[in-house]
Design a protein around this motif. Structure first.
Motif, PDB file in Angstrom:
ATOM      1  N   THR A  77      16.053  20.110  79.013  1.00  0.00           N
ATOM      2  CA  THR A  77      15.204  21.031  78.268  1.00  0.00           C
ATOM      3  C   THR A  77      13.900  21.287  79.003  1.00  0.00           C
ATOM      4  OG1 THR A  77      13.944  19.416  76.967  1.00  0.00           O
ATOM      5  CG2 THR A  77      16.160  19.970  76.196  1.00  0.00           C
ATOM      6  N   GLU A 138      27.231  24.942  67.854  1.00  0.00           N
ATOM      7  CA  GLU A 138      26.178  25.282  68.810  1.00  0.00           C
ATOM      8  C   GLU A 138      24.769  25.085  68.248  1.00  0.00           C
ATOM      9  OE1 GLU A 138      26.330  25.912  72.074  1.00  0.00           O
ATOM     10  OE2 GLU A 138      28.427  25.346  71.815  1.00  0.00           O
ATOM     11  N   ASP A 139      24.647  24.655  66.978  1.00  0.00           N
ATOM     12  CA  ASP A 139      23.322  24.339  66.445  1.00  0.00           C
ATOM     13  C   ASP A 139      22.712  23.125  67.133  1.00  0.00           C
ATOM     14  OD1 ASP A 139      23.476  26.436  64.753  1.00  0.00           O
ATOM     15  OD2 ASP A 139      23.836  25.288  62.929  1.00  0.00           O
ATOM     16  N   ARG A 142      20.762  23.880  70.410  1.00  0.00           N
ATOM     17  CA  ARG A 142      19.536  24.597  70.030  1.00  0.00           C
ATOM     18  C   ARG A 142      18.496  23.616  69.482  1.00  0.00           C
ATOM     19  NH1 ARG A 142      21.861  27.695  66.990  1.00  0.00           N
ATOM     20  NH2 ARG A 142      22.315  29.331  68.487  1.00  0.00           N
ATOM     21  N   MET A 143      18.945  22.669  68.658  1.00  0.00           N
ATOM     22  CA  MET A 143      18.029  21.674  68.105  1.00  0.00           C
ATOM     23  C   MET A 143      17.481  20.769  69.211  1.00  0.00           C
ATOM     24  SD  MET A 143      16.451  20.297  65.594  1.00  0.00           S
ATOM     25  CE  MET A 143      17.210  21.287  64.309  1.00  0.00           C
ATOM     26  N   ASN A 145      16.913  21.515  72.254  1.00  0.00           N
ATOM     27  CA  ASN A 145      15.930  22.232  73.049  1.00  0.00           C
ATOM     28  C   ASN A 145      14.590  22.391  72.334  1.00  0.00           C
ATOM     29  OD1 ASN A 145      15.711  23.328  75.687  1.00  0.00           O
ATOM     30  ND2 ASN A 145      15.524  25.368  74.809  1.00  0.00           N
ATOM     31  N   GLN A 146      14.547  22.092  71.028  1.00  0.00           N
ATOM     32  CA  GLN A 146      13.288  22.161  70.284  1.00  0.00           C
ATOM     33  C   GLN A 146      12.584  20.805  70.226  1.00  0.00           C
ATOM     34  OE1 GLN A 146      15.362  24.738  66.941  1.00  0.00           O
ATOM     35  NE2 GLN A 146      13.183  24.764  66.592  1.00  0.00           N
ATOM     36  N   GLN A 176      17.176  24.424  56.678  1.00  0.00           N
ATOM     37  CA  GLN A 176      17.505  23.329  57.582  1.00  0.00           C
ATOM     38  C   GLN A 176      17.074  21.972  57.020  1.00  0.00           C
ATOM     39  OE1 GLN A 176      15.726  25.552  61.100  1.00  0.00           O
ATOM     40  NE2 GLN A 176      17.471  24.594  62.113  1.00  0.00           N
ATOM     41  N   GLN A 323      12.276  33.027  69.888  1.00  0.00           N
ATOM     42  CA  GLN A 323      13.670  32.740  70.131  1.00  0.00           C
ATOM     43  C   GLN A 323      13.791  31.439  70.923  1.00  0.00           C
ATOM     44  OE1 GLN A 323      16.215  34.492  68.856  1.00  0.00           O
ATOM     45  NE2 GLN A 323      14.703  35.790  67.842  1.00  0.00           N
ATOM     46  N   VAL A 324      14.581  30.513  70.402  1.00  0.00           N
ATOM     47  CA  VAL A 324      14.796  29.240  71.087  1.00  0.00           C
ATOM     48  C   VAL A 324      16.013  29.378  71.980  1.00  0.00           C
ATOM     49  CG1 VAL A 324      15.291  26.800  70.799  1.00  0.00           C
ATOM     50  CG2 VAL A 324      13.802  27.978  69.162  1.00  0.00           C
ATOM     51  N   GLU A 325      15.828  29.139  73.277  1.00  0.00           N
ATOM     52  CA  GLU A 325      16.913  29.277  74.213  1.00  0.00           C
ATOM     53  C   GLU A 325      17.768  28.021  74.237  1.00  0.00           C
ATOM     54  OE1 GLU A 325      15.414  30.225  78.017  1.00  0.00           O
ATOM     55  OE2 GLU A 325      14.560  32.163  77.405  1.00  0.00           O
ATOM     56  N   VAL A 326      19.081  28.231  74.250  1.00  0.00           N
ATOM     57  CA  VAL A 326      20.011  27.114  74.365  1.00  0.00           C
ATOM     58  C   VAL A 326      20.087  26.698  75.829  1.00  0.00           C
ATOM     59  CG1 VAL A 326      22.406  26.401  74.032  1.00  0.00           C
ATOM     60  CG2 VAL A 326      21.322  27.967  72.414  1.00  0.00           C
TER      61      VAL A 326
END
Length: 540
Positions: A77, A138-139, A142-143, A145-146, A176, A323-326
């Motif tokens: 990340t 795919e969640d 994404r999580m 990367n945050q 969430q 936008q959060v990039e995967v």
């Protein structure tokens, strides 16, 4: 106790507690993922990841086979975390059930475990969700990367949700359901305990703490009621949140006097900044039985007021439209039939081989987001099949696994005109000795070579001449690099229909990726490995 205070970040809130307080943040959960964090060296982390991967692979899948691990991908990340994401332990429930119309219908429910192990700044973070619906797989990346490692539990300077040694960057939605618990003790007064609970996106309680407490009191005997003295019982607003406060003095059966304090906000279901909040403090807590409070009534109320009045939101401004990039999906990633394709590119089918073909080819191009297909397998035709003009086919009982072997944003297209072909070397020993990528490590990506010289290493070479049709092509080590091919404008050689449509001239080639003949992903290359008919890459 309150002369020196320290500030603790709990979820989206800040709370001040005595400096001596021993604090624990527990039971962190966001979007259904249980999140645990702890201190660990990088070497210990790498060893634990390898052990975990082996453990998952060793377990049989739901069919009793050896495909319990359905996907294992590396992740890195922008906050410096690295590790692996595992997709495994698929569960399938199927059978029949009534349809409400007097008949029955079949049903099939599938779930899968999504798990991530990442590390950064001396902190390891584990996330897991068992039996998650396939459409939400795919969640997890994404999580991940945050996440931001926060080994010293410093108060973040950007919006997000605090947990122990880590926080989650915004944006997060109310559905969430972020939640966290803080537990605290005072070493100088071991009978005092306090607890802070934050939970967003949950349905509010139909009754507040005061109404629930009144209902509970009605169930007590008269003697039990006589042991309780109300110190406070009223609505109370703290930090802009409207809640209810209850403070009681309780005399236990062993005559120990203790205090109970409770402040609660019912919260909202659709606003992460107005969550369900509970803050409690109690005195007189012993090891196995109540003990006399170490604080008088006035001192207990003073400590309660000092801590509770400090509760406030750390930030009320969400990150809008971010936008959060995967994380990029690396080559070698596996995906199984029925999953969403995590990356556009060429995928190698795990089925087939030994005379059994795959409909559409062993390598197939998939676009990100498409459902990975179940391979249709084509066994050899019998003589009778050939006479009848039939091709038998079947599907494996197990889900097809696909491996990412080449990726790009667009599909490789054939060139509009024939390209110049590489030339075999004068002696075939150099080109045919099977030199792999590992033996070509002295040739660096970015190296240059020109038309007519032997290709220094097997891999993808990009033509550096402007307007050339070649794009990026695969060449085997040792072949003589071809000239560049250019389209000729109509009329340059007159109006003859036989006039050439292209010309070739000396060009320069640059190595963009090492790839031996068995690993390169161009389905158009001939078996000779000379790179003939190589198609240019059309990349965005």
């Amino acid at each position: 106790m309150t002369d020196k205070m320290k500030t603790v970040c709990v979820g989206r809130f800040l709370i001040d507690v005595p400096e001596e307080a021993e604090i624990e943040l527990r039971q962190a959960r966001v979007d259904g993922f249980e999140i645990a964090s702890f201190n660990e060296t990088e070497e210990e982390f790498q060893e634990r990841v390898a052990d975990r991967e082996a453990q998952i692979k060793a377990k049989p899948d739901y069919l009793g086979g050896n495909k319990n691990m359905e996907s294992a991908r590396e992740v890195k990340t922008d906050s410096g975390l690295f590790g692996k994401i595992f997709i495994h332990s698929r569960k399938v429930q199927e059978g029949t059930q009534g349809n409400g119309l007097g008949g029955v219908e079949r049903y099939r429910h599938e779930g899968i475990t999504t798990e991530a192990l990442v590390h950064g700044d001396g902190v390891s973070i584990d996330l897991s969700y068992e039996n998650r619906a396939l459409k939400w797989v795919e969640d997890l990346p994404r999580m991940v990367n945050q996440l931001v490692a926060n080994p010293d539990n410093r108060i973040p300077t950007e919006p997000g949700f605090c947990m122990d040694r880590v926080y989650v960057r915004d944006p997060l939605r109310a559905d969430q359901r972020e939640q966290i618990m803080m537990f605290g003790r005072l070493p100088s007064h071991p009978d005092i305990e306090f607890m802070f609970i934050v939970a967003a996106g949950v349905k509010p309680e139909p009754q507040g703490v005061l109404a629930r407490n009144q209902a509970a009191d009605e169930a007590l005997s008269m003697a039990e009621r006589m042991r309780i003295t109300r110190l406070r019982e009223a609505p109370r607003e703290i930090g802009g949140l409207a809640g209810e406060e209850l403070a009681e003095l309780v005399v236990e059966e062993n005559e120990a006097r203790g205090h109970s304090f409770w402040w609660e906000v019912s919260g909202t279901e659709d606003n992460i900044f107005v969550p369900h909040v509970v803050f409690r403090m109690s005195t007189g807590n012993g090891n196995r039985k109540p003990v006399p409070s170490s604080l008088s009534d006035g001192a207990a109320l003073g400590l309660w007021d000092k801590i509770s009045s400090s509760i406030r939101l750390r930030s009320t401004e969400p990150v809008a439209n971010e936008q959060v990039e995967v994380p990029t999906t690396p080559l070698g990633t596996y995906a199984s039939a029925g999953e969403r394709c995590p990356e556009s590119g060429w995928w190698l089918c795990g089925d087939g081989g030994d005379g059994i073909g795959v409909h559409g080819g062993q390598r197939q191009y998939m676009k990100k987001g498409e459902l990975m297909p179940q391979a249709l397998l084509l066994p050899r035709q019998t003589l009778w099949d050939k006479l009848r003009g039939l091709q038998p086919s079947f599907e494996s009982k197990n889900r097809t696994f696909w491996k990412l072997v080449d990726k790009r944003l667009q599909k490789r297209l054939p060139p509009p005109l024939p390209l110049a072909l590489p030339v075999p070397p004068a002696t075939t020993s150099f080109a045919s000795r099977g030199v792999g990528v590992s033996e070509q490590s002295h040739v660096c990506v970015g190296s240059f070579a020109v038309t007519g010289v032997p290709c220094p290493a097997s891999g993808w070479w990009r033509c550096e001449q402007s307007h050339a049709l070649d794009g990026t092509r695969w060449f085997a080590q040792g072949v003589l690099l071809p000239p560049a091919t250019f389209a000729v404008s109509p009329g340059v050689f007159g109006g003859s229909t036989k006039a050439p449509k292209s010309i070739q001239r000396r060009g320069q080639w640059r190595l963009v990726r090492l790839a031996d003949a068995s690993a390169q992903g161009n389905p158009d290359s001939q078996a000779s490995g000379l790179g003939t008919n190589s198609s240019p890459i059309r990349e965005a």
